[in-house]
Each structure stands twice: as C-alpha cells, then as structure tokens.
Design a protein around this motif. Structure first.
Motif, PDB file in Angstrom:
ATOM      1  N   PRO A  45       8.238 -20.353 -16.075  1.00 34.89           N
ATOM      2  CA  PRO A  45       8.366 -19.286 -17.083  1.00 34.89           C
ATOM      3  C   PRO A  45       7.383 -18.136 -16.839  1.00 34.89           C
ATOM      4  CG  PRO A  45       7.068 -21.074 -17.984  1.00 34.89           C
ATOM      5  CD  PRO A  45       7.495 -21.497 -16.605  1.00 34.89           C
ATOM      6  N   ILE A  46       7.552 -17.457 -15.721  1.00 37.46           N
ATOM      7  CA  ILE A  46       6.654 -16.371 -15.324  1.00 37.46           C
ATOM      8  C   ILE A  46       7.443 -15.074 -15.312  1.00 37.46           C
ATOM      9  CG2 ILE A  46       5.148 -15.500 -13.486  1.00 37.46           C
ATOM     10  CD1 ILE A  46       4.193 -18.108 -14.705  1.00 37.46           C
ATOM     11  N   ARG A  47       6.806 -13.993 -15.771  1.00 35.82           N
ATOM     12  CA  ARG A  47       7.456 -12.684 -15.708  1.00 35.82           C
ATOM     13  C   ARG A  47       6.412 -11.598 -15.439  1.00 35.82           C
ATOM     14  NH1 ARG A  47       9.235 -12.744 -22.012  1.00 35.82           N
ATOM     15  NH2 ARG A  47       7.251 -12.127 -22.895  1.00 35.82           N
ATOM     16  N   ARG A  48       6.912 -10.432 -15.064  1.00 33.74           N
ATOM     17  CA  ARG A  48       6.034  -9.303 -14.754  1.00 33.74           C
ATOM     18  C   ARG A  48       5.122  -9.012 -15.943  1.00 33.74           C
ATOM     19  NH1 ARG A  48       6.709  -3.679 -15.364  1.00 33.74           N
ATOM     20  NH2 ARG A  48       8.788  -4.072 -16.171  1.00 33.74           N
ATOM     21  N   GLY A  49       3.840  -8.773 -15.662  1.00 34.27           N
ATOM     22  CA  GLY A  49       2.880  -8.470 -16.712  1.00 34.27           C
ATOM     23  C   GLY A  49       2.060  -9.674 -17.147  1.00 34.27           C
ATOM     24  N   ASP A  50       2.518 -10.884 -16.812  1.00 32.26           N
ATOM     25  CA  ASP A  50       1.735 -12.079 -17.140  1.00 32.26           C
ATOM     26  C   ASP A  50       0.457 -12.112 -16.317  1.00 32.26           C
ATOM     27  OD1 ASP A  50       3.724 -12.922 -18.859  1.00 32.26           O
ATOM     28  OD2 ASP A  50       4.454 -14.532 -17.562  1.00 32.26           O
ATOM     29  N   GLU A  51      -0.500 -12.900 -16.789  1.00 31.89           N
ATOM     30  CA  GLU A  51      -1.702 -13.196 -16.001  1.00 31.89           C
ATOM     31  C   GLU A  51      -1.682 -14.678 -15.687  1.00 31.89           C
ATOM     32  OE1 GLU A  51      -5.255 -12.106 -18.092  1.00 31.89           O
ATOM     33  OE2 GLU A  51      -5.032  -9.992 -17.594  1.00 31.89           O
ATOM     34  N   LEU A  52      -2.022 -15.013 -14.442  1.00 27.63           N
ATOM     35  CA  LEU A  52      -2.165 -16.402 -14.028  1.00 27.63           C
ATOM     36  C   LEU A  52      -3.649 -16.637 -13.805  1.00 27.63           C
ATOM     37  CD1 LEU A  52       0.779 -16.520 -11.462  1.00 27.63           C
ATOM     38  CD2 LEU A  52       0.796 -17.228 -13.851  1.00 27.63           C
ATOM     39  N   ARG A  53      -4.217 -17.623 -14.504  1.00 29.63           N
ATOM     40  CA  ARG A  53      -5.662 -17.856 -14.450  1.00 29.63           C
ATOM     41  C   ARG A  53      -5.952 -19.281 -14.007  1.00 29.63           C
ATOM     42  NH1 ARG A  53      -7.595 -15.255 -20.241  1.00 29.63           N
ATOM     43  NH2 ARG A  53      -6.560 -13.238 -19.994  1.00 29.63           N
ATOM     44  N   GLY A  54      -6.926 -19.394 -13.103  1.00 28.14           N
ATOM     45  CA  GLY A  54      -7.367 -20.708 -12.658  1.00 28.14           C
ATOM     46  C   GLY A  54      -8.405 -20.597 -11.564  1.00 28.14           C
ATOM     47  N   MET A  60       0.831  -1.206   0.000  1.00 30.19           N
ATOM     48  CA  MET A  60       0.000   0.000   0.000  1.00 30.19           C
ATOM     49  C   MET A  60       0.864   1.254   0.000  1.00 30.19           C
ATOM     50  SD  MET A  60      -3.343  -0.772   2.360  1.00 30.19           S
ATOM     51  CE  MET A  60      -2.489  -1.468   3.741  1.00 30.19           C
ATOM     52  N   GLN A  61       1.963   1.230   0.741  1.00 33.10           N
ATOM     53  CA  GLN A  61       2.850   2.390   0.804  1.00 33.10           C
ATOM     54  C   GLN A  61       3.504   2.679  -0.536  1.00 33.10           C
ATOM     55  OE1 GLN A  61       5.480   1.384   4.030  1.00 33.10           O
ATOM     56  NE2 GLN A  61       4.097   2.211   5.576  1.00 33.10           N
ATOM     57  N   SER A  62       3.750   1.631  -1.313  1.00 34.45           N
ATOM     58  CA  SER A  62       4.382   1.842  -2.616  1.00 34.45           C
ATOM     59  C   SER A  62       3.358   2.031  -3.726  1.00 34.45           C
ATOM     60  CB  SER A  62       5.306   0.662  -2.951  1.00 34.45           C
ATOM     61  OG  SER A  62       4.546  -0.514  -3.129  1.00 34.45           O
ATOM     62  N   GLY A  63       2.063   2.024  -3.372  1.00 37.61           N
ATOM     63  CA  GLY A  63       1.020   2.231  -4.368  1.00 37.61           C
ATOM     64  C   GLY A  63       0.698   0.990  -5.171  1.00 37.61           C
ATOM     65  N   SER A  64       1.127  -0.155  -4.692  1.00 33.95           N
ATOM     66  CA  SER A  64       0.908  -1.412  -5.402  1.00 33.95           C
ATOM     67  C   SER A  64      -0.420  -2.024  -4.979  1.00 33.95           C
ATOM     68  CB  SER A  64       2.050  -2.386  -5.096  1.00 33.95           C
ATOM     69  OG  SER A  64       1.757  -3.660  -5.601  1.00 33.95           O
ATOM     70  N   GLY A  65      -0.966  -2.867  -5.833  1.00 38.03           N
ATOM     71  CA  GLY A  65      -2.197  -3.569  -5.521  1.00 38.03           C
ATOM     72  C   GLY A  65      -1.944  -5.012  -5.134  1.00 38.03           C
ATOM     73  N   HIS A  66      -0.802  -5.301  -4.520  1.00 41.00           N
ATOM     74  CA  HIS A  66      -0.400  -6.664  -4.167  1.00 41.00           C
ATOM     75  C   HIS A  66      -1.456  -7.313  -3.272  1.00 41.00           C
ATOM     76  CE1 HIS A  66       2.718  -9.256  -1.793  1.00 41.00           C
ATOM     77  NE2 HIS A  66       2.031  -9.984  -2.637  1.00 41.00           N
ATOM     78  N   SER A  67      -2.106  -8.369  -3.779  1.00 44.43           N
ATOM     79  CA  SER A  67      -3.150  -9.024  -2.990  1.00 44.43           C
ATOM     80  C   SER A  67      -2.902 -10.504  -2.747  1.00 44.43           C
ATOM     81  CB  SER A  67      -4.507  -8.848  -3.680  1.00 44.43           C
ATOM     82  OG  SER A  67      -4.521  -9.506  -4.929  1.00 44.43           O
ATOM     83  N   HIS A  68      -2.010 -11.130  -3.522  1.00 39.17           N
ATOM     84  CA  HIS A  68      -1.744 -12.557  -3.367  1.00 39.17           C
ATOM     85  C   HIS A  68      -0.279 -12.883  -3.669  1.00 39.17           C
ATOM     86  CE1 HIS A  68      -6.108 -12.663  -3.687  1.00 39.17           C
ATOM     87  NE2 HIS A  68      -6.078 -13.904  -3.244  1.00 39.17           N
ATOM     88  N   VAL A 114      -8.218 -14.414 -11.784  1.00 39.42           N
ATOM     89  CA  VAL A 114      -7.219 -13.873 -12.699  1.00 39.42           C
ATOM     90  C   VAL A 114      -6.268 -13.036 -11.848  1.00 39.42           C
ATOM     91  CG1 VAL A 114      -6.784 -12.386 -14.694  1.00 39.42           C
ATOM     92  CG2 VAL A 114      -8.849 -13.806 -14.624  1.00 39.42           C
ATOM     93  N   LEU A 115      -5.004 -13.459 -11.813  1.00 37.83           N
ATOM     94  CA  LEU A 115      -3.982 -12.789 -11.024  1.00 37.83           C
ATOM     95  C   LEU A 115      -2.960 -12.155 -11.965  1.00 37.83           C
ATOM     96  CD1 LEU A 115      -3.601 -15.792  -8.641  1.00 37.83           C
ATOM     97  CD2 LEU A 115      -4.407 -13.560  -7.912  1.00 37.83           C
ATOM     98  N   ARG A 116      -2.783 -10.830 -11.854  1.00 36.02           N
ATOM     99  CA  ARG A 116      -1.796 -10.121 -12.672  1.00 36.02           C
ATOM    100  C   ARG A 116      -0.479 -10.085 -11.922  1.00 36.02           C
ATOM    101  NH1 ARG A 116      -0.259  -4.707 -13.177  1.00 36.02           N
ATOM    102  NH2 ARG A 116      -1.840  -4.143 -11.667  1.00 36.02           N
ATOM    103  N   VAL A 117       0.600 -10.545 -12.565  1.00 33.28           N
ATOM    104  CA  VAL A 117       1.916 -10.617 -11.929  1.00 33.28           C
ATOM    105  C   VAL A 117       2.542  -9.226 -11.887  1.00 33.28           C
ATOM    106  CG1 VAL A 117       4.222 -11.628 -12.039  1.00 33.28           C
ATOM    107  CG2 VAL A 117       2.224 -13.000 -12.701  1.00 33.28           C
ATOM    108  N   LEU A 118       2.846  -8.759 -10.662  1.00 38.11           N
ATOM    109  CA  LEU A 118       3.481  -7.459 -10.467  1.00 38.11           C
ATOM    110  C   LEU A 118       4.998  -7.581 -10.426  1.00 38.11           C
ATOM    111  CD1 LEU A 118       1.123  -6.172  -7.625  1.00 38.11           C
ATOM    112  CD2 LEU A 118       0.977  -5.674 -10.070  1.00 38.11           C
ATOM    113  N   LEU A 159       4.505 -11.907  -6.932  1.00 38.81           N
ATOM    114  CA  LEU A 159       3.646 -10.970  -6.213  1.00 38.81           C
ATOM    115  C   LEU A 159       2.563 -10.556  -7.184  1.00 38.81           C
ATOM    116  CD1 LEU A 159       6.493  -8.851  -4.600  1.00 38.81           C
ATOM    117  CD2 LEU A 159       5.447 -10.943  -3.744  1.00 38.81           C
ATOM    118  N   CYS A 160       1.306 -10.846  -6.848  1.00 39.24           N
ATOM    119  CA  CYS A 160       0.215 -10.676  -7.804  1.00 39.24           C
ATOM    120  C   CYS A 160      -0.908  -9.821  -7.259  1.00 39.24           C
ATOM    121  CB  CYS A 160      -0.364 -12.045  -8.174  1.00 39.24           C
ATOM    122  SG  CYS A 160       0.820 -13.130  -8.976  1.00 39.24           S
ATOM    123  N   GLU A 161      -1.703  -9.321  -8.193  1.00 38.34           N
ATOM    124  CA  GLU A 161      -2.912  -8.561  -7.863  1.00 38.34           C
ATOM    125  C   GLU A 161      -4.101  -9.310  -8.458  1.00 38.34           C
ATOM    126  OE1 GLU A 161      -4.574  -4.032  -8.318  1.00 38.34           O
ATOM    127  OE2 GLU A 161      -3.283  -4.802  -9.898  1.00 38.34           O
TER     128      GLU A 161
END
Length: 109
Positions: free
Chosen positions: A69-78, A52-60, A82-86, A100-102
């Motif tokens: 093979p995961i990188r920032r900007g990917d989406e993980l779905r299941g 929250m202090q850094s303005g991120s939406g980190h929730s999971h 839908v989790l967006r990789v931060l 770290l995902c939102e």
C-alpha cells in the motif's frame, strides 16, 4: 515468482493526513500507515542520469510486494533513513512494485 525472500528490511509507511481546522483552513500531519517488507537499492548510473535530467532527486530504488500500500508522497522510514516516494511502478507482470525514492536528511545541529 515470489520475491519475499529478497525483502530484507521492514519500513514504516508514513502518509500525510489533511483535516479541516474548523476555521476555513487545513492541518496536515504525517500518520504511520503500517509497515512493509522492502529491499532498498541505489539506482543505476543511467537511472540517476535520467532523474537529474528531469529535475528529480531520485536517490534510491525500493522493491516491495506488488500489492504493497505505497503511493507517491508517502515516506518510508527505517534504520535511520527517511525515503520520500516520488513514484511507484510495476513491471507488466506484477511480480514486484518498485518505488523511486529520494533520501531526505535532517539538517545538522
């Protein structure tokens, strides 16, 4: 140390693919890039406060194999999520990768 016995979900990896449209612009689409075994946790109270202090939406936090093979900007779905990789981080000894995902939700009808 092998963490595969802790990874209790299969998540589809979706990545943005950008192509030229032939008219000087670009078209972006999300393309499935495979699936990965994962474990999805909510972050601790401290991690949420720092986010929250850094303005991120980190929730999971999503734990993965260290070579996933995961990188920032990917989406993980299941499982309807839908989790967006931060960001993706690893400990100094690569036993696992932690994404770290939102959690993103579609608007209701």
């Amino acid at each position: 140390m092998d963490i595969s016995h802790l990874l209790n979900r299969q998540l589809a990896v979706w990545r943005t693919l950008t192509t030229d449209d032939g008219a000087g612009g670009q078209t972006s689409t999300r393309v499935q890039h495979g699936t990965v075994p994962a474990k999805v946790d909510q972050p601790s109270a401290t991690e949420q406060m720092v986010a929250m202090q850094s303005g991120s939406g980190h929730s999971h936090n999503v734990y993965l194999q260290p070579d996933a093979p995961i990188r920032r900007g990917d989406e993980l779905r299941g499982d309807g999520q839908v989790l967006r990789v931060l960001a993706v981080v690893q400990p100094s000894t690569p036993v696992y990768a932690k994404a770290l995902c939102e959690l993103t939700q579609e608007e209701g009808i």
